[in-house]
Design an enzyme around this catalytic site. Structure first.
Site, short mmCIF file in Angstrom:
data_model
loop_
_atom_site.label_atom_id
_atom_site.label_comp_id
_atom_site.label_asym_id
_atom_site.label_seq_id
_atom_site.Cartn_x
_atom_site.Cartn_y
_atom_site.Cartn_z
N ARG A 30 39.28 38.36 33.43
CA ARG A 30 37.85 38.69 33.44
C ARG A 30 36.98 37.64 32.74
O ARG A 30 35.77 37.74 32.76
CB ARG A 30 37.64 40.05 32.79
N CYS A 31 37.63 36.65 32.13
CA CYS A 31 36.91 35.63 31.36
C CYS A 31 36.71 34.37 32.19
O CYS A 31 37.68 33.77 32.68
CB CYS A 31 37.71 35.30 30.10
N GLY A 32 35.47 33.95 32.34
CA GLY A 32 35.15 32.75 33.10
C GLY A 32 35.79 31.49 32.54
O GLY A 32 36.30 30.65 33.28
#
Length: 115
Positions: A9-11
């Protein structure tokens, strides 16, 4: 073998994977939220990162702000907090043999792997 501690979920974490794919070396993705590191593993990781436990903490996370911010915590207490709440751990982290780097910004991964 290169490992990346990854949160899908982390760019920045996704950028880290893209960099590893570009480099073309085989690597293993470890979804640390699904398989959290225990205190012993975190202590080893901190040694490999050559950082203080606090440097591994995402201090803007809601859990940190609500439960730990402003408290005077020992290194062991910080490690315990990360082990219980893996979302607190900075990401991505790339690990090789006995070294590691926090890939923020992700370009640090390129420099790290060129050493």
């Amino acid at each position: 073998m290169i490992k990346i501690l990854h949160n899908p979920r982390c760019g920045k974490s996704r950028e880290g994977i893209a960099i590893l794919e570009e480099i073309g070396e085989p690597f293993e993705i470890v979804k640390y939220l699904d398989n959290p590191l225990n205190e012993k593993e975190l202590s080893l990781l901190i040694k490999e990162l050559k950082c203080a436990p606090m440097d591994l903490v995402r201090q803007k996370e809601k859990i940190w702000i609500e439960q730990f911010k402003g408290k005077s915590l020992s290194d062991a207490e910080i490690i315990k907090a990360i082990a219980k709440n893996p979302i607190l751990m900075e990401r991505p982290i790339v690990i090789t043999k006995n070294k590691a780097v926090i890939g923020r910004p992700p370009q640090k991964i390129i420099k790290f792997l060129k050493k």
